[in-house]
Motif scaffolding. Sequence first.
Motif, PDB file in Angstrom:
ATOM      1  N   LYS A 146      37.071  44.481  46.549  1.00  0.00           N
ATOM      2  CA  LYS A 146      37.225  45.789  45.917  1.00  0.00           C
ATOM      3  C   LYS A 146      36.572  46.893  46.738  1.00  0.00           C
ATOM      4  O   LYS A 146      37.052  48.011  46.792  1.00  0.00           O
ATOM      5  CB  LYS A 146      36.628  45.748  44.506  1.00  0.00           C
ATOM      6  CG  LYS A 146      36.888  46.990  43.687  1.00  0.00           C
ATOM      7  CD  LYS A 146      38.333  47.055  43.239  1.00  0.00           C
ATOM      8  CE  LYS A 146      38.497  48.101  42.165  1.00  0.00           C
ATOM      9  NZ  LYS A 146      39.684  47.945  41.409  1.00  0.00           N
ATOM     10  N   SER A 147      35.465  46.576  47.403  1.00  0.00           N
ATOM     11  CA  SER A 147      34.782  47.595  48.185  1.00  0.00           C
ATOM     12  C   SER A 147      35.507  47.805  49.494  1.00  0.00           C
ATOM     13  O   SER A 147      35.484  48.813  50.093  1.00  0.00           O
ATOM     14  CB  SER A 147      33.344  47.208  48.441  1.00  0.00           C
ATOM     15  OG  SER A 147      33.268  46.042  49.214  1.00  0.00           O
ATOM     16  N   TRP A 170      45.540  46.054  42.965  1.00  0.00           N
ATOM     17  CA  TRP A 170      44.216  46.543  43.344  1.00  0.00           C
ATOM     18  C   TRP A 170      43.340  46.788  42.120  1.00  0.00           C
ATOM     19  O   TRP A 170      42.158  46.492  42.135  1.00  0.00           O
ATOM     20  CB  TRP A 170      44.355  47.818  44.160  1.00  0.00           C
ATOM     21  CG  TRP A 170      43.058  48.332  44.668  1.00  0.00           C
ATOM     22  CD1 TRP A 170      42.310  47.814  45.685  1.00  0.00           C
ATOM     23  CD2 TRP A 170      42.337  49.448  44.165  1.00  0.00           C
ATOM     24  NE1 TRP A 170      41.171  48.562  45.849  1.00  0.00           N
ATOM     25  CE2 TRP A 170      41.164  49.571  44.930  1.00  0.00           C
ATOM     26  CE3 TRP A 170      42.573  50.374  43.147  1.00  0.00           C
ATOM     27  CZ2 TRP A 170      40.234  50.568  44.712  1.00  0.00           C
ATOM     28  CZ3 TRP A 170      41.642  51.370  42.933  1.00  0.00           C
ATOM     29  CH2 TRP A 170      40.489  51.459  43.707  1.00  0.00           C
ATOM     30  N   GLY A 196      43.477  45.177  39.468  1.00  0.00           N
ATOM     31  CA  GLY A 196      43.157  43.875  38.886  1.00  0.00           C
ATOM     32  C   GLY A 196      42.010  43.157  39.575  1.00  0.00           C
ATOM     33  O   GLY A 196      41.545  42.129  39.100  1.00  0.00           O
ATOM     34  N   ILE A 197      41.526  43.685  40.709  1.00  0.00           N
ATOM     35  CA  ILE A 197      40.406  43.060  41.422  1.00  0.00           C
ATOM     36  C   ILE A 197      39.109  43.421  40.709  1.00  0.00           C
ATOM     37  O   ILE A 197      38.875  44.578  40.373  1.00  0.00           O
ATOM     38  CB  ILE A 197      40.368  43.535  42.888  1.00  0.00           C
ATOM     39  CG1 ILE A 197      41.651  43.150  43.608  1.00  0.00           C
ATOM     40  CG2 ILE A 197      39.163  42.934  43.605  1.00  0.00           C
ATOM     41  CD1 ILE A 197      41.753  43.742  44.997  1.00  0.00           C
ATOM     42  N   ARG A 198      38.246  42.438  40.503  1.00  0.00           N
ATOM     43  CA  ARG A 198      36.959  42.701  39.834  1.00  0.00           C
ATOM     44  C   ARG A 198      36.103  43.604  40.712  1.00  0.00           C
ATOM     45  O   ARG A 198      36.097  43.518  41.934  1.00  0.00           O
ATOM     46  CB  ARG A 198      36.245  41.388  39.552  1.00  0.00           C
ATOM     47  CG  ARG A 198      36.941  40.551  38.490  1.00  0.00           C
ATOM     48  CD  ARG A 198      36.065  39.383  38.082  1.00  0.00           C
ATOM     49  NE  ARG A 198      35.443  38.737  39.215  1.00  0.00           N
ATOM     50  CZ  ARG A 198      35.796  37.551  39.688  1.00  0.00           C
ATOM     51  NH1 ARG A 198      36.750  36.874  39.114  1.00  0.00           N
ATOM     52  NH2 ARG A 198      35.176  37.021  40.727  1.00  0.00           N
ATOM     53  N   ALA A 199      35.326  44.481  40.076  1.00  0.00           N
ATOM     54  CA  ALA A 199      34.545  45.505  40.786  1.00  0.00           C
ATOM     55  C   ALA A 199      33.410  44.915  41.601  1.00  0.00           C
ATOM     56  O   ALA A 199      33.021  45.483  42.617  1.00  0.00           O
ATOM     57  CB  ALA A 199      33.987  46.513  39.782  1.00  0.00           C
ATOM     58  N   GLU A 200      32.870  43.780  41.215  1.00  0.00           N
ATOM     59  CA  GLU A 200      31.695  43.237  41.900  1.00  0.00           C
ATOM     60  C   GLU A 200      32.059  42.415  43.142  1.00  0.00           C
ATOM     61  O   GLU A 200      31.182  41.857  43.792  1.00  0.00           O
ATOM     62  CB  GLU A 200      30.830  42.413  40.954  1.00  0.00           C
ATOM     63  CG  GLU A 200      31.496  41.175  40.411  1.00  0.00           C
ATOM     64  CD  GLU A 200      32.314  41.416  39.150  1.00  0.00           C
ATOM     65  OE1 GLU A 200      32.918  40.439  38.669  1.00  0.00           O
ATOM     66  OE2 GLU A 200      32.373  42.544  38.668  1.00  0.00           O
ATOM     67  N   THR A 201      33.333  42.332  43.477  1.00  0.00           N
ATOM     68  CA  THR A 201      33.736  41.526  44.629  1.00  0.00           C
ATOM     69  C   THR A 201      33.769  42.365  45.913  1.00  0.00           C
ATOM     70  O   THR A 201      33.836  43.593  45.865  1.00  0.00           O
ATOM     71  CB  THR A 201      35.134  40.927  44.398  1.00  0.00           C
ATOM     72  OG1 THR A 201      36.067  41.984  44.244  1.00  0.00           O
ATOM     73  CG2 THR A 201      35.143  40.035  43.178  1.00  0.00           C
TER      74      THR A 201
END
Length: 79
Positions: free
Chosen positions: A78-79, A68, A70-75
Amino acid sequence: MNGPIKLLRHPLHPMLVVFPLGLLSGGVIFDLVARFTNNPDFYMVSYWMIAAGLIGGLLAAVVGLIDWLGIRAETRAKS
């Protein structure tokens, strides 16, 4: 999901999640079998299945947290 922790190019977290689920539900089943058969050996089996399920759950949680993070914040994932 393409996480950073892999085993033979497959994500590890989905593989680890099934073990605690099976072990913990098996522990409940062995508790019930011990209750209805009055055989205390099944209680010991249940105890160790629950212990292994908790340890496996903690391991799966750590690997899931690393995935989790490792997921980019802008994707959207992630939200």
